[in-house]
Structure formats: structure tokens, C-alpha cells
Design a protein around this motif. Structure first.
Motif, PDB file in Angstrom:
ATOM      1  N   LEU A 115       0.476  -5.892  -5.911  1.00  0.00           N
ATOM      2  CA  LEU A 115       0.796  -7.208  -5.366  1.00  0.00           C
ATOM      3  C   LEU A 115       2.219  -7.567  -5.749  1.00  0.00           C
ATOM      4  O   LEU A 115       2.608  -7.436  -6.910  1.00  0.00           O
ATOM      5  CB  LEU A 115      -0.145  -8.276  -5.935  1.00  0.00           C
ATOM      6  N   VAL A 116       2.987  -8.036  -4.765  1.00  0.00           N
ATOM      7  CA  VAL A 116       4.301  -8.600  -5.022  1.00  0.00           C
ATOM      8  C   VAL A 116       4.177 -10.082  -4.674  1.00  0.00           C
ATOM      9  O   VAL A 116       4.082 -10.450  -3.500  1.00  0.00           O
ATOM     10  CB  VAL A 116       5.403  -7.910  -4.172  1.00  0.00           C
ATOM     11  N   LEU A 136       0.857  -1.181   0.000  1.00  0.00           N
ATOM     12  CA  LEU A 136       0.000   0.000   0.000  1.00  0.00           C
ATOM     13  C   LEU A 136       0.893   1.231   0.000  1.00  0.00           C
ATOM     14  O   LEU A 136       1.877   1.283   0.757  1.00  0.00           O
ATOM     15  CB  LEU A 136      -0.899  -0.019   1.237  1.00  0.00           C
ATOM     16  N   PHE A 137       0.564   2.197  -0.839  1.00  0.00           N
ATOM     17  CA  PHE A 137       1.423   3.362  -1.054  1.00  0.00           C
ATOM     18  C   PHE A 137       0.768   4.661  -0.619  1.00  0.00           C
ATOM     19  O   PHE A 137      -0.453   4.805  -0.646  1.00  0.00           O
ATOM     20  CB  PHE A 137       1.745   3.514  -2.549  1.00  0.00           C
ATOM     21  N   GLU A 138       1.620   5.620  -0.307  1.00  0.00           N
ATOM     22  CA  GLU A 138       1.200   7.015  -0.199  1.00  0.00           C
ATOM     23  C   GLU A 138       1.046   7.535  -1.631  1.00  0.00           C
ATOM     24  O   GLU A 138       1.504   6.899  -2.587  1.00  0.00           O
ATOM     25  CB  GLU A 138       2.259   7.840   0.554  1.00  0.00           C
ATOM     26  N   ILE A 180       6.105   3.763   0.500  1.00  0.00           N
ATOM     27  CA  ILE A 180       5.349   2.642   1.053  1.00  0.00           C
ATOM     28  C   ILE A 180       4.653   3.079   2.333  1.00  0.00           C
ATOM     29  O   ILE A 180       5.280   3.616   3.256  1.00  0.00           O
ATOM     30  CB  ILE A 180       6.271   1.435   1.315  1.00  0.00           C
ATOM     31  N   HIS A 181       3.364   2.847   2.386  1.00  0.00           N
ATOM     32  CA  HIS A 181       2.553   3.130   3.570  1.00  0.00           C
ATOM     33  C   HIS A 181       2.503   1.915   4.492  1.00  0.00           C
ATOM     34  O   HIS A 181       2.648   2.031   5.699  1.00  0.00           O
ATOM     35  CB  HIS A 181       1.137   3.533   3.152  1.00  0.00           C
ATOM     36  N   GLU A 182       2.291   0.741   3.880  1.00  0.00           N
ATOM     37  CA  GLU A 182       2.161  -0.494   4.654  1.00  0.00           C
ATOM     38  C   GLU A 182       2.344  -1.683   3.721  1.00  0.00           C
ATOM     39  O   GLU A 182       2.063  -1.595   2.530  1.00  0.00           O
ATOM     40  CB  GLU A 182       0.762  -0.548   5.292  1.00  0.00           C
ATOM     41  N   VAL A 183       2.796  -2.783   4.292  1.00  0.00           N
ATOM     42  CA  VAL A 183       2.903  -4.042   3.555  1.00  0.00           C
ATOM     43  C   VAL A 183       2.103  -5.084   4.326  1.00  0.00           C
ATOM     44  O   VAL A 183       2.325  -5.285   5.519  1.00  0.00           O
ATOM     45  CB  VAL A 183       4.371  -4.507   3.405  1.00  0.00           C
ATOM     46  N   VAL A 184       1.163  -5.718   3.640  1.00  0.00           N
ATOM     47  CA  VAL A 184       0.333  -6.766   4.233  1.00  0.00           C
ATOM     48  C   VAL A 184       0.785  -8.096   3.638  1.00  0.00           C
ATOM     49  O   VAL A 184       0.642  -8.310   2.428  1.00  0.00           O
ATOM     50  CB  VAL A 184      -1.168  -6.525   3.957  1.00  0.00           C
TER      51      VAL A 184
END
Length: 175
Positions: free
Chosen positions: A123-124, A89-91, A96-100
Motif C-alpha cells: 500500500l502506498v 501489485l508486483f511481478e 509493477i504489474h498494476e496499480v489500483v
């Protein structure tokens, strides 16, 4: 195998009002993903783009590039059936804002994710193949998807490779 309507090499739509999927259908989308140019395939359980609920079973190979994007007036959720993936998830500026981190049951990762905000994401894929169940609200309107200006579109493999390398370094630094 359930009856499917082929839309293109990547998209197949269930023809019947009652949809039951199992090993055969998941094997089908795995095979189609690995043989499609963009390394992805899906079975849509909803029959029409105008439906208010969209459910898709999606297979994506590790080589799939999903341009960071966000959805106006939409929520989406993923339930991982097979494989592992990081939802990044990006700003708005690409930071990067968050990685789930997600995986199937038994992977040690969460298996479900829901996004209900206007945030760029991609998605990575960490496993060779990812199979997931995605749910979002319809109707489908391509105009409600906004692609991130900080990432290349799917048309330039060189720019994609450069971007993926930069993103990989960002993910390491994010930690």
C-alpha cells in the motif's frame, strides 16, 4: 465505545459476538495509529485468530511502511472508509504489474478492491491517514505470508527510505 481487548499498541479485538462500530471506534483507531511506533492500528471484529472469517478496521498513517508481501491460500478485500491509497501489485521480480487507486466514496476513485491471486502487493498511502475495512479468510497463520525478497523488512529505516524512493520513481514511470 464497544468493549475491546488490547492485544498490543496496534491491535484491539472486539469482545462481544455482535460488533457495531461507528465514529467513536474509528476515532479510537485513528488516534492509536498516530501514536503507535509503526503508525498503524486495528480493531478486529473477529474474536479469535482461528476464526474462518477475519474482518478488521484499520487505520494507517502516510508514514506506515507495508513491506510487499503475498498470502498463500488467502483472498483479501479492502473497502476504503477514509483517505486515499494506491495498492501496488508486483511481478515476482519487483516490477509493477498494476496499480489500483482507491479512495472513500466521493473521492472519484474506486472504493473497493479484492485480490484472489498469489501476487506481491503493498500500500502506498496518499492521504495523511487511511481508514479501511479489510476482510480475509482465516485462520490466521503468519507462515502463509511471504515477504518479497526485492523489498526491505521493517527493521532498517535507511533501506526502507531508499526502497520507497525507488518505488516512487517506478510509480511515476508506470504512470
Amino acid at each position: 465505545m464497544i468493549p475491546l481487548k488490547r492485544i498490543n499498541d496496534e491491535v484491539f479485538v472486539a469482545k462481544e459476538p455482535i460488533v457495531v462500530l461507528g465514529d467513536e471506534e474509528l476515532a479510537f483507531i485513528r488516534e492509536k495509529a498516530l501514536s503507535s511506533p509503526r503508525q498503524r492500528a486495528r480493531i478486529c471484529a473477529h474474536r479469535h485468530p482461528e476464526d474462518l472469517l477475519h474482518e478488521m478496521f484499520i487505520a494507517l498513517s502516510r508514514q506506515t511502511y507495508i513491506q510487499p508481501h503475498r498470502h498463500r491460500q488467502k483472498s483479501e478485500s479492502f473497502h476504503i472508509i477514509e483517505g486515499t491509497v494506491d495498492v501496488v501489485l508486483f511481478e515476482d521480480d519487483g516490477a509493477i504489474h498494476e496499480v489500483v487507486s482507491l479512495g472513500c466514496l466521493g473521492s472519484g476513485r474506486a472504493c473497493f478492491y479484492r485480490l484472489d491471486s498469489l501476487r506481491y502487493h503493498t500500500l502506498v498511502i496518499r492521504s495523511e491517514l487511511l481508514v479501511m475495512h479489510e476482510v480475509t479468510n482465516g485462520p490466521f497463520d503468519r507462515g502463509l505470508t511471504e515477504y518479497a525478497p526485492f523489498a526491505p523488512d521493517e527493521q532498517n529505516p535507511k533501506l526502507i527510505k531508499d526502497y520507497e524512493q525507488r518505488l516512487s520513481l517506478q510509480l511515476v514511470a508506470y504512470g
